[in-house]
Design a protein around this motif. Structure first.
Motif, PDB file in Angstrom:
ATOM      1  N   ALA A  11       1.304 -18.013  -4.500  1.00  0.00           N
ATOM      2  CA  ALA A  11       0.492 -16.852  -4.872  1.00  0.00           C
ATOM      3  C   ALA A  11       0.481 -15.856  -3.715  1.00  0.00           C
ATOM      4  O   ALA A  11       0.005 -16.180  -2.625  1.00  0.00           O
ATOM      5  N   PHE A  12       1.055 -14.693  -3.963  1.00  0.00           N
ATOM      6  CA  PHE A  12       0.997 -13.627  -2.965  1.00  0.00           C
ATOM      7  C   PHE A  12      -0.296 -12.862  -3.217  1.00  0.00           C
ATOM      8  O   PHE A  12      -0.444 -12.220  -4.263  1.00  0.00           O
ATOM      9  N   CYS A  13      -1.235 -12.967  -2.286  1.00  0.00           N
ATOM     10  CA  CYS A  13      -2.566 -12.385  -2.505  1.00  0.00           C
ATOM     11  C   CYS A  13      -2.875 -11.282  -1.507  1.00  0.00           C
ATOM     12  O   CYS A  13      -2.787 -11.496  -0.290  1.00  0.00           O
ATOM     13  N   CYS A  14      -3.268 -10.154  -2.033  1.00  0.00           N
ATOM     14  CA  CYS A  14      -3.673  -9.023  -1.197  1.00  0.00           C
ATOM     15  C   CYS A  14      -4.939  -9.400  -0.423  1.00  0.00           C
ATOM     16  O   CYS A  14      -5.872  -9.971  -1.000  1.00  0.00           O
ATOM     17  N   LYS A  15      -4.966  -9.065   0.851  1.00  0.00           N
ATOM     18  CA  LYS A  15      -6.111  -9.474   1.676  1.00  0.00           C
ATOM     19  C   LYS A  15      -7.413  -8.782   1.266  1.00  0.00           C
ATOM     20  O   LYS A  15      -8.490  -9.295   1.514  1.00  0.00           O
ATOM     21  N   TYR A  16      -7.306  -7.620   0.634  1.00  0.00           N
ATOM     22  CA  TYR A  16      -8.517  -6.871   0.270  1.00  0.00           C
ATOM     23  C   TYR A  16      -9.184  -7.371  -1.011  1.00  0.00           C
ATOM     24  O   TYR A  16     -10.341  -7.078  -1.247  1.00  0.00           O
ATOM     25  N   CYS A  17      -8.425  -8.052  -1.833  1.00  0.00           N
ATOM     26  CA  CYS A  17      -9.024  -8.448  -3.114  1.00  0.00           C
ATOM     27  C   CYS A  17      -8.823  -9.945  -3.390  1.00  0.00           C
ATOM     28  O   CYS A  17      -9.734 -10.738  -3.183  1.00  0.00           O
ATOM     29  N   ALA A  18      -7.606 -10.312  -3.802  1.00  0.00           N
ATOM     30  CA  ALA A  18      -7.380 -11.691  -4.235  1.00  0.00           C
ATOM     31  C   ALA A  18      -7.649 -12.708  -3.132  1.00  0.00           C
ATOM     32  O   ALA A  18      -8.221 -13.774  -3.386  1.00  0.00           O
ATOM     33  N   THR A  44      -0.199  -5.772  -2.065  1.00  0.00           N
ATOM     34  CA  THR A  44       0.878  -6.353  -2.891  1.00  0.00           C
ATOM     35  C   THR A  44       2.111  -5.450  -2.907  1.00  0.00           C
ATOM     36  O   THR A  44       3.201  -5.904  -3.262  1.00  0.00           O
ATOM     37  N   GLY A  45       1.934  -4.194  -2.501  1.00  0.00           N
ATOM     38  CA  GLY A  45       3.084  -3.295  -2.401  1.00  0.00           C
ATOM     39  C   GLY A  45       4.097  -3.782  -1.372  1.00  0.00           C
ATOM     40  O   GLY A  45       5.241  -3.343  -1.367  1.00  0.00           O
ATOM     41  N   ARG A  46       3.660  -4.696  -0.513  1.00  0.00           N
ATOM     42  CA  ARG A  46       4.576  -5.251   0.494  1.00  0.00           C
ATOM     43  C   ARG A  46       5.408  -6.409  -0.055  1.00  0.00           C
ATOM     44  O   ARG A  46       6.312  -6.897   0.612  1.00  0.00           O
ATOM     45  N   VAL A  47       5.074  -6.860  -1.236  1.00  0.00           N
ATOM     46  CA  VAL A  47       5.827  -7.984  -1.832  1.00  0.00           C
ATOM     47  C   VAL A  47       7.051  -7.407  -2.533  1.00  0.00           C
ATOM     48  O   VAL A  47       6.929  -6.653  -3.500  1.00  0.00           O
ATOM     49  N   ASP A  48       8.195  -7.749  -2.004  1.00  0.00           N
ATOM     50  CA  ASP A  48       9.434  -7.209  -2.551  1.00  0.00           C
ATOM     51  C   ASP A  48      10.059  -8.187  -3.552  1.00  0.00           C
ATOM     52  O   ASP A  48       9.689  -9.360  -3.581  1.00  0.00           O
ATOM     53  N   MET A  69      -7.510  -4.132  -8.248  1.00  0.00           N
ATOM     54  CA  MET A  69      -7.575  -3.543  -9.581  1.00  0.00           C
ATOM     55  C   MET A  69      -6.794  -2.220  -9.560  1.00  0.00           C
ATOM     56  O   MET A  69      -6.755  -1.552  -8.525  1.00  0.00           O
ATOM     57  N   GLU A  70      -6.214  -1.867 -10.686  1.00  0.00           N
ATOM     58  CA  GLU A  70      -5.470  -0.607 -10.728  1.00  0.00           C
ATOM     59  C   GLU A  70      -6.417   0.546 -10.395  1.00  0.00           C
ATOM     60  O   GLU A  70      -7.540   0.599 -10.893  1.00  0.00           O
ATOM     61  N   GLY A  71      -5.984   1.415  -9.506  1.00  0.00           N
ATOM     62  CA  GLY A  71      -6.822   2.528  -9.047  1.00  0.00           C
ATOM     63  C   GLY A  71      -7.580   2.188  -7.768  1.00  0.00           C
ATOM     64  O   GLY A  71      -8.158   3.067  -7.140  1.00  0.00           O
ATOM     65  N   ARG A 102       7.300 -17.631 -15.661  1.00  0.00           N
ATOM     66  CA  ARG A 102       7.106 -18.308 -14.363  1.00  0.00           C
ATOM     67  C   ARG A 102       6.627 -17.354 -13.283  1.00  0.00           C
ATOM     68  O   ARG A 102       6.225 -17.779 -12.205  1.00  0.00           O
ATOM     69  N   VAL A 103       6.716 -16.056 -13.572  1.00  0.00           N
ATOM     70  CA  VAL A 103       6.232 -15.086 -12.592  1.00  0.00           C
ATOM     71  C   VAL A 103       5.211 -14.184 -13.287  1.00  0.00           C
ATOM     72  O   VAL A 103       5.366 -13.862 -14.469  1.00  0.00           O
ATOM     73  N   GLU A 104       4.153 -13.833 -12.553  1.00  0.00           N
ATOM     74  CA  GLU A 104       3.094 -13.033 -13.184  1.00  0.00           C
ATOM     75  C   GLU A 104       2.409 -12.129 -12.160  1.00  0.00           C
ATOM     76  O   GLU A 104       2.438 -12.401 -10.966  1.00  0.00           O
ATOM     77  N   MET A 105       1.834 -11.070 -12.697  1.00  0.00           N
ATOM     78  CA  MET A 105       1.054 -10.136 -11.865  1.00  0.00           C
ATOM     79  C   MET A 105      -0.384 -10.144 -12.346  1.00  0.00           C
ATOM     80  O   MET A 105      -0.639 -10.126 -13.564  1.00  0.00           O
ATOM     81  N   TYR A 106      -1.319 -10.202 -11.429  1.00  0.00           N
ATOM     82  CA  TYR A 106      -2.745 -10.158 -11.781  1.00  0.00           C
ATOM     83  C   TYR A 106      -3.436  -9.093 -10.925  1.00  0.00           C
ATOM     84  O   TYR A 106      -2.981  -8.800  -9.815  1.00  0.00           O
ATOM     85  N   ASN A 107      -4.503  -8.565 -11.457  1.00  0.00           N
ATOM     86  CA  ASN A 107      -5.331  -7.627 -10.697  1.00  0.00           C
ATOM     87  C   ASN A 107      -6.757  -8.160 -10.684  1.00  0.00           C
ATOM     88  O   ASN A 107      -7.271  -8.562 -11.723  1.00  0.00           O
ATOM     89  N   LEU A 108      -7.366  -8.144  -9.521  1.00  0.00           N
ATOM     90  CA  LEU A 108      -8.760  -8.579  -9.438  1.00  0.00           C
ATOM     91  C   LEU A 108      -9.441  -7.947  -8.226  1.00  0.00           C
ATOM     92  O   LEU A 108      -8.763  -7.333  -7.394  1.00  0.00           O
ATOM     93  N   SER A 109     -10.741  -8.074  -8.165  1.00  0.00           N
ATOM     94  CA  SER A 109     -11.466  -7.512  -7.027  1.00  0.00           C
ATOM     95  C   SER A 109     -11.946  -8.659  -6.138  1.00  0.00           C
ATOM     96  O   SER A 109     -11.925  -9.826  -6.550  1.00  0.00           O
TER      97      SER A 109
END
Ligand code: FES
Length: 141
Positions: A11-18, A44-48, A69-71, A102-109
């Protein structure tokens, strides 16, 4: 699929949210499967695409990206870029005959600790159902 199969999930998790939500899940004593290995990213923009594919190449059975979350991305559109990359990898996997789920994108706060645990459980159940990644089988051969 047998119950003994323990999928490896990255799980690649953004430090600000996930990632913060994972911390919150921990302090709320919410359990989520230990086979989910979290990699903290600054956005997550850093995940290539190559990071996602390499995770599979290195033995992951499932991979997901969890961003703001988007926005709400701190870098404006990192999470939107990540979603596009995940979609691209889904197509690539499908072309290789590998299940795109097998691959997925999620958005959360950061406040969504319970949602973090839910996502980890959801992905684990999904990958258990799919079974080991075919890439792992090829690697073992
Ligand atoms: Fe969280 Fe961009 S800062 S996804």
């Amino acid at each position: 699929m047998s119950d003994s199969f323990e999928p490896q999930i990255i799980a690649f998790c953004c430090k600000y949210c996930a990632y913060a939500a994972a911390d919150l899940a921990g302090s709320m004593r919410l359990s989520y499967p230990s086979n989910v290995k979290i990699t903290q990213v600054p956005c997550t923009g850093r995940v290539d695409i190559v990071h996602l594919l390499r995770a599979f190449e290195n033995g992951a059975d499932g991979v997901y990206v969890a961003g703001c979350m988007e926005g709400d991305c701190h870098f404006v559109s990192g999470n939107l870029k990540a979603r596009k990359r995940v979609e691209y990898v889904k197509k690539t996997l499908a072309e290789l005959g590998i299940e795109p789920e097998r691959v997925e994108m999620y958005n959360l706060s950061s406040a969504m600790g319970p949602r973090f645990a839910e996502i980890a459980n959801e992905m684990t159940a999904r990958i258990k159902k799919l079974g080991p990644s075919p890439l792992n089988n090829k690697k073992a051969a």
